[in-house]
Design a protein around this motif. Structure first.
Motif, PDB file in Angstrom:
ATOM      1  N   GLU A  71      -6.465   9.465  -4.442  1.00  0.00           N
ATOM      2  CA  GLU A  71      -6.606   8.074  -4.172  1.00  0.00           C
ATOM      3  C   GLU A  71      -5.445   7.377  -3.666  1.00  0.00           C
ATOM      4  O   GLU A  71      -5.462   6.691  -2.775  1.00  0.00           O
TER       5      GLU A  71
ATOM      6  N   ALA B 207      -5.331   5.827   0.187  1.00  0.00           N
ATOM      7  CA  ALA B 207      -4.899   4.710   0.409  1.00  0.00           C
ATOM      8  C   ALA B 207      -4.037   4.417   1.381  1.00  0.00           C
ATOM      9  O   ALA B 207      -4.014   3.511   2.375  1.00  0.00           O
TER      10      ALA B 207
ATOM     11  N   ILE C  14      -6.273  -1.652   5.029  1.00  0.00           N
ATOM     12  CA  ILE C  14      -5.952  -2.413   3.936  1.00  0.00           C
ATOM     13  C   ILE C  14      -5.287  -3.561   3.964  1.00  0.00           C
ATOM     14  O   ILE C  14      -5.356  -4.645   3.555  1.00  0.00           O
TER      15      ILE C  14
ATOM     16  N   TRP D  76       1.491  -3.278   2.176  1.00  0.00           N
ATOM     17  CA  TRP D  76       0.754  -1.866   1.750  1.00  0.00           C
ATOM     18  C   TRP D  76       1.348  -1.520   0.338  1.00  0.00           C
ATOM     19  O   TRP D  76       0.621  -1.416  -0.576  1.00  0.00           O
TER      20      TRP D  76
ATOM     21  N   MET E  25      -0.748  -1.777  -3.074  1.00  0.00           N
ATOM     22  CA  MET E  25      -0.921  -0.732  -4.045  1.00  0.00           C
ATOM     23  C   MET E  25      -0.250  -0.778  -5.581  1.00  0.00           C
ATOM     24  O   MET E  25      -0.862  -0.364  -6.342  1.00  0.00           O
TER      25      MET E  25
ATOM     26  N   CYS F 259      -3.081  -2.525  -7.026  1.00  0.00           N
ATOM     27  CA  CYS F 259      -4.113  -1.778  -7.114  1.00  0.00           C
ATOM     28  C   CYS F 259      -3.809  -0.409  -8.476  1.00  0.00           C
ATOM     29  O   CYS F 259      -4.898  -0.298  -9.151  1.00  0.00           O
TER      30      CYS F 259
ATOM     31  N   LEU G  79      -9.595  -2.848  -4.274  1.00  0.00           N
ATOM     32  CA  LEU G  79      -9.236  -1.194  -4.213  1.00  0.00           C
ATOM     33  C   LEU G  79      -9.294  -0.729  -5.536  1.00  0.00           C
ATOM     34  O   LEU G  79      -9.596   0.398  -5.826  1.00  0.00           O
TER      35      LEU G  79
END
Length: 826
Positions: A429, A433, A440, A470, A474, A477, A760
């Motif tokens: 994952e 990503a 994203i 990003w 994340m 996420c 996400l």
């Protein structure tokens, strides 16, 4: 030396003092991860060390131990004592005694225990043995048992008197929480006349160990197990392997998350240091020297964080041990005491330093790609801020590789080790990503632009700093993914385990020596069944037995059932298989035990029993929750015959139709001895669920830690983003924008990032929940169905709130920015 000190002051010490919040955040992230690792190692060491019989075994070279917790006939002791080369054969009876919430270990010994040596053998001097022999019903109390000389103690069916209290010389065994009774007295109060649990053998110094063991095995003739004293700990260790494995995986994931967040933080930190790095490069500074200094800084931060976390991990481990379910104590036949391995703290500190250094090394690669002139460019304009397409492709390939590895683990059926599939899925994952980083970031910018004029400018800021956005996305996420995976998987496991034992609630009452949250293995007094059957309102009493036994070195829980029984293992069988089981034609075993033994339905397996080796056929291998051990089921008559266990350990009580269950419960309790428990079928089911939830305490602790790490990292990255745009914000304020606009812009950026990260994380979290449900059949022998519940929306909203909460301090700082200082900043 002067140049070195100036460089350290300019590049590191100045950064520590100027951006102390980021420094503190990095230390906290590593401290939390180290704390979790020390706590996990402490729990693992405690589970293993608490089962170690070294405090009792002393100088014994061999142990003859019972196939079940009912032990074996005392006559076996005489047979092995006659073997040439055996100098001492000391019989031992073990039983849990005292209150259910804090049981003591009751040991039945005779005078030969002195010849075992060791801590306990040395404590049994002449004075104490004399006191034990002269006091009627006398026992010796361990130093931590909580009794004084002369105290009278109720032990199951009898009372004993404390003849003496052992000092610290006898405190190693069971952490000092034990009672020592003469063997006949221990057999009397436990209702096990003529039985012992083990015989410890001390051999002659010149005896051949292999020959003695072979002769002892022949003398035992299959009625018991023969091995080194550590075999008991090894068998018990099989039962806690799952907890230890899941705890170790949790610690590993915590460090992976920490490494990812450290990488993000250091990437942003190095981006913020571009002017300083550029100046050093312009005046002749070498890239290698700058990188070496950055790695040394990371090592120092990792060392500090690891040391702080290790100290906190000791406290957390002691607390977590107290939260584990009582079933562990029952299975180990020992008190769970906190035993921290010597290597735990050094391992945590080394892991923290290495994680910090490796994550920083990856982030420091941008220094090599940073030219002196390019380093002066604002964030987003420099080439180093853009991720090469080649890196995206490599990440996509890695995502495919990890995805294939996950599928292979699923198809390989690795038992407990199938848990590594979750680790592969997590890695896939993250790689996916990264490969989709561009879409994203664009999605986060598009979401921000929908939040008004301030959102339009926030969207532009997002597009200008793809690496930082990003990383921040994340962070959100990961928090959402871990939250949904852990909470969803735990809820599915508890619900499925409860469904497995649903048949317990079909009975009106259950009667056993243990309370409803423990496994009812001790045998009931012989007269209890007749007393219960005579209670008005009782229509039927069905007897049953449970006992721990050993199959090929693995401890398993055996159910002895008779017609009409509502044990969960037989309730899942079809009618034909159930009839064959009750007729004594074979056994039914859990799927995990079948995998351990390498057998399937129709195979014949040997079963070692106190009456010698028996052979039986496997009628079926079924999914059944047995996280602590494997499980098997056979007819009650066959179990009584093979394992020499007359009577019952449970009574299933059915009242007359339409009767008052509460009145029936009160009447049954009035007819029982004080040491016997009675509870409803619903209470029995709730006890299973409660034990399951307590066993998942480590995953809940991990959830809190991951959320905390994510919150700290989110605050750091948003604060760094503000520092990167300080001059830009000052110019906006200078040309007339309001403080409220600046506040809205930062909040809009955080909202866009939070929404994208949450979406996400929901996708990844749901996928992991389904994957866990599939792997649970291998890990726990339990058929789990993934059912995302209504809490999904709650967790998603909580993650979004977390991102907004982390953005409030930077947003307020942006609103209060001094225009002159911001515009004049270099």
């Amino acid at each position: 030396m002067i140049a070195l000190l100036d460089r350290l002051r300019l590049l590191h010490i100045r950064e520590f003092t100027t951006h102390w919040g980021r420094t503190a955040g990095s230390i906290v992230v590593m401290a939390v991860s180290s704390m979790f690792l020390v706590a996990v190692l402490g729990i693992s060491g405690s589970l293993t060390g608490s089962a170690d019989p070294a405090g009792l075994a002393g100088d014994a070279a061999l142990e003859v131990s019972g196939v079940t917790d009912a032990g074996f006939a005392e006559a076996v002791r005489a047979d092995v004592a006659a073997v040439p080369g055996v100098r001492t054969a000391a019989p031992v009876l073990r039983a849990n005694a005292g209150p259910d919430d804090d049981p003591l270990l009751l040991l039945g010994l005779d005078a030969t225990a002195r010849e075992l040596g060791g801590g306990l053998g040395g404590a049994l001097d002449e004075d104490r043995l004399t006191a034990l022999a002269t006091v009627p019903g006398g026992v010796l109390a361990g130093p931590a048992a909580g009794y004084a000389k002369g105290d009278v103690v109720q032990l199951r069916s009898g009372r004993v008197t404390v003849a003496a209290v052992l000092g610290d010389d006898g405190g190693e065994l069971n952490d000092g929480h034990y009672l020592i009774a003469p063997l006949p007295l221990a057999q009397l109060v436990t209702g096990r006349a003529g039985q012992v649990d083990s015989v410890l053998l001390v051999t002659d110094p010149d005896a051949d160990a292999a020959q003695v063991r072979s002769a002892v095995t022949a003398a035992v003739a299959g009625r018991a197990l023969v091995g080194e004293p550590a075999i008991r700990a090894a068998q018990n260790g099989n039962g806690v392997l799952m907890v230890r494995l899941m705890a170790a995986m949790g610690a590993g994931i915590a460090f992976v998350v920490a490494a990812f967040l450290i990488y993000n933080t250091m990437s942003m930190a190095l981006a913020g240091r571009r002017p300083v790095i550029s100046m050093l490069r312009a005046i002749g500074g070498r890239r290698q020297t700058i990188v070496r200094d950055v790695l040394a800084e990371a090592a120092v931060l990792g060392l500090v964080g690891g040391a702080i976390g290790s100290a906190l991990g000791v406290v957390a481990g002691r607390y977590a041990i107290g939260l584990l379910p009582a079933a562990f104590t029952q299975m180990l036949q020992a008190r769970l005491e906190y035993l921290l391995p010597w290597y735990a703290i050094p391992a945590a500190i080394v892991a923290a330093v290495l994680t910090n250094v490796l994550a920083t090394a990856l982030a420091a690669r941008q220094i090599y790609r940073m030219a002196p002139v390019e380093a002066l460019a604002p964030v987003g304009a420099a080439h180093s801020d853009r991720v090469p397409v080649r890196a995206r492709v490599v990440a996509g390939v890695l995502a495919v590789v990890f995805g294939v590895a996950t599928v292979l683990v699923m198809r390989a059926h690795l038992g407990l080790f199938a848990a590594v599939g979750l680790g592969f899925a997590f890695a896939a994952e993250i790689a996916l990503a990264f490969a989709l980083g561009g879409p994203i970031v664009r999605a986060a910018g598009a979401l921000a632009r929908r939040l008004g004029r301030a959102g339009v400018l926030a969207g532009v800021n997002i597009d200008r700093a793809p690496r930082r956005v990003w990383a921040t996305t994340m962070t959100v996420c990961i928090a959402v993914t871990m939250t949904l995976t852990i909470t969803g998987a735990n809820a599915d496991a508890v619900r499925s385990a409860r469904d497995t034992f649903e048949s317990l609630a079909d009975s009106d009452l259950w009667v056993s020596v243990t309370p409803e949250d423990l496994v009812p293995t001790p045998l009931l007094p012989a007269e209890v069944a007749e007393r219960v059957a005579a209670v008005p309102g009782v229509e039927r009493v069905v007897q049953g037995q449970l006992a721990f036994a050993t199959f090929a070195g693995t401890k398993a829980l055996i159910y002895g059932v008779e017609p009409g029984g509502n044990f969960a293992m037989t309730a899942a069988l079809d009618a034909a298989t159930r009839e064959r089981l009750l007729a004594g034609e074979g056994v039914v075993i859990s799927r995990d035990l079948a995998r351990t033994l390498g057998v399937s339905a129709g195979d014949e397996i040997p079963v070692q029993t106190p009456t010698g080796e028996q052979r039986t056929r496997v009628l079926a291998a079924i999914p059944y929750f047995s996280a602590l051990t494997g499980a098997a089921s056979m007819s009650l008559a066959l179990m009584r015959e093979w394992f020499d266990r007359p009577g019952a350990s449970t009574l299933q009580v059915e009242g007359v139709p339409g009767g008052d269950r509460e009145r029936l419960l009160a009447d049954v309790r009035a007819a029982l001895p004080p040491e016997v428990h009675a509870y409803t079928g619903d209470a029995a089911l709730d006890g299973v669920s409660r034990s399951m939830e307590q066993g998942l305490v480590l995953s809940r602790v991990m959830l809190v830690l991951v959320a905390f790490i994510a919150a700290m990292a989110l605050l750091n990255t948003l604060t760094l983003a503000l520092l990167e745009r300080r001059r830009e914000l000052g110019i906006l304020r200078a040309i007339g924008s309001s403080r409220r606009f600046a506040l809205k812009m930062v909040l809009a950026e955080a909202a866009g990032i939070g929404l994208a990260g949450t979406a996400l994380g929901v996708v990844f979290g749901l996928g992991n929940q389904v994957l866990y449900a599939y792997l649970a059949g291998d890990m726990m022998g339990l058929q789990i169905t993934a059912r995302p519940g209504p809490l999904l929306a709650v967790f998603a909203f909580a993650a979004l709130a977390l991102s907004l909460l982390g953005s409030i301090p930077p947003a307020l700082r942006a609103a209060r920015l001094n225009i002159v200082e911001a515009v004049s900043a270099d």
